[in-house]
Design an enzyme around this catalytic site. Structure first.
Site, PDB file in Angstrom:
ATOM      1  N   LEU A   1       0.856  -1.181   0.000  1.00 15.79           N
ATOM      2  CA  LEU A   1       0.000   0.000   0.000  1.00 15.79           C
ATOM      3  C   LEU A   1       0.894   1.234   0.000  1.00 15.79           C
ATOM      4  CD1 LEU A   1      -2.830  -0.742   2.607  1.00 15.79           C
ATOM      5  CD2 LEU A   1      -3.121  -0.395   0.147  1.00 15.79           C
ATOM      6  N   ASP A   2       0.562   2.227  -0.835  1.00 21.08           N
ATOM      7  CA  ASP A   2       1.310   3.484  -0.827  1.00 21.08           C
ATOM      8  C   ASP A   2       1.233   4.121   0.559  1.00 21.08           C
ATOM      9  OD1 ASP A   2       1.871   3.223  -3.530  1.00 21.08           O
ATOM     10  OD2 ASP A   2       0.132   4.392  -4.157  1.00 21.08           O
ATOM     11  N   PRO A   3       2.216   4.950   0.921  1.00 19.25           N
ATOM     12  CA  PRO A   3       2.184   5.579   2.246  1.00 19.25           C
ATOM     13  C   PRO A   3       0.896   6.337   2.542  1.00 19.25           C
ATOM     14  CG  PRO A   3       4.353   5.839   1.278  1.00 19.25           C
ATOM     15  CD  PRO A   3       3.491   5.210   0.219  1.00 19.25           C
TER      16      PRO A   3
END
Length: 302
Positions: free
Chosen positions: A47-49
């Site tokens: 998951l992206d930050p």
């Protein structure tokens, strides 16, 4: 750690509700600090930050099923803000194009069927794909736009859930390799404007959903307590859609040593071989026999 101690665990899946602002790797590191440096720990799907939501983390022998979970379908909820395209295709990037056009709900809904099914998608420049041995995002950060090729991805469903003058919200169910950021970018273009992902939440990965997820801080706070162990889902939870093949204790021992066992009446294909409640192996059934594909070093009451 002895082999018998390793076999006793811990093994299983912690389904984390990842907060925004940290990487998936950082979430894994925090869990590893709790379960112990010697434990094998991995995750199923980055998951992206800025993204939040379901991040399944595998512990011990569950790490052997990560590859299967990476192939699992996923569900997301996400928002798109109209009028600004950003270099990362999300809210963390720099604005590279603007538009005064603001599509209404009907216009947005009308373009969605084109993004359902097996579609071609150009990955974002800021992605982890490798180009000539380098990550695309590394090239993009150096001002060297990566030369990416369109990829075929599967989108099972895509629904408009909210819309206003500034943006819209969607729900999507999709297969491996689908970039929600690219989907948002392309929906905006099709609707006659530009846009980017303003927020992103993952609702499910395969069999793991929001009802299984627990806040990262809460899991870390449990430390080595029995409550943390109780939060572990079994290794085979990741294989829920694979038929089970019951084994006797003798058959389980044979499979663990790489030997085939009889599988009368079992349909050809992949099975999860079980001795009681204990996962023994992933096996392939053919010609009336089950042959081990991936053996698990787990022991409990069989």
């Amino acid at each position: 750690m002895t082999e018998s101690a390793a076999a006793r665990g811990p093994h299983g899946w912690l389904v984390v509700d990842k907060p925004g602002g940290i990487t998936s790797a950082a979430a894994v590191a925090r869990i590893k600090s709790v379960v112990g440096r010697g434990a094998k720990v991995g995750h199923a799907g980055t998951l992206d930050p800025m993204a939040t939501g379901v991040l399944p983390i595998a512990i011990g022998e569950a790490t052997k099923t990560v590859a299967f979970m990476m192939e699992a379908p996923k569900r997301y909820r996400f928002g798109v803000r109209w009028g600004e395209q950003r270099d990362t295709d999300d809210a963390e990037g720099a604005v590279i194009e603007t538009s005064d056009s603001r599509p209404g709900a009907a216009a947005v809904a009308s373009v969605l069927p084109a993004f359902i099914g097996r579609i071609k998608q150009m990955p974002p420049a800021y992605s982890a794909l490798k180009v000539g041995g380098e990550r695309a995002y590394a090239l993009a950060r150096q001002g060297r736009p990566p030369q990416l090729a369109p990829r075929t991805v599967d989108v099972e469903s895509l629904t408009l859930t909210e819309a206003d003058a500034d943006g819209a919200a969607f729900e999507v169910a999709c297969g491996k390799g689908t970039y929600v950021r690219a989907l948002a970018r392309d929906i905006a273009r099709a609707a006659g404007t530009v846009g980017h992902v303003s927020w992103l939440h993952r609702a499910a990965v395969g069999p793991f959903g929001e009802e299984d997820a627990k806040p990262l801080d809460k899991l870390v706070a449990l430390g080595h307590s029995p409550a943390l162990a109780e939060s572990l889902l079994p290794v085979e939870a990741a294989l829920a859609d694979i038929p089970a093949l019951p084994l006797t204790a003798r058959e389980a021992d044979r499979l663990r040593h790489g030997q085939p066992v009889p599988a009368p009446g079992a349909a050809p294909g992949r099975v999860r071989a079980m001795a009681g409640s204990c996962l023994v192996a992933l096996a392939e059934v053919g010609a009336g026999k089950a042959r081990p594909v991936r053996v698990f070093n787990i022991r409990d009451a069989e």
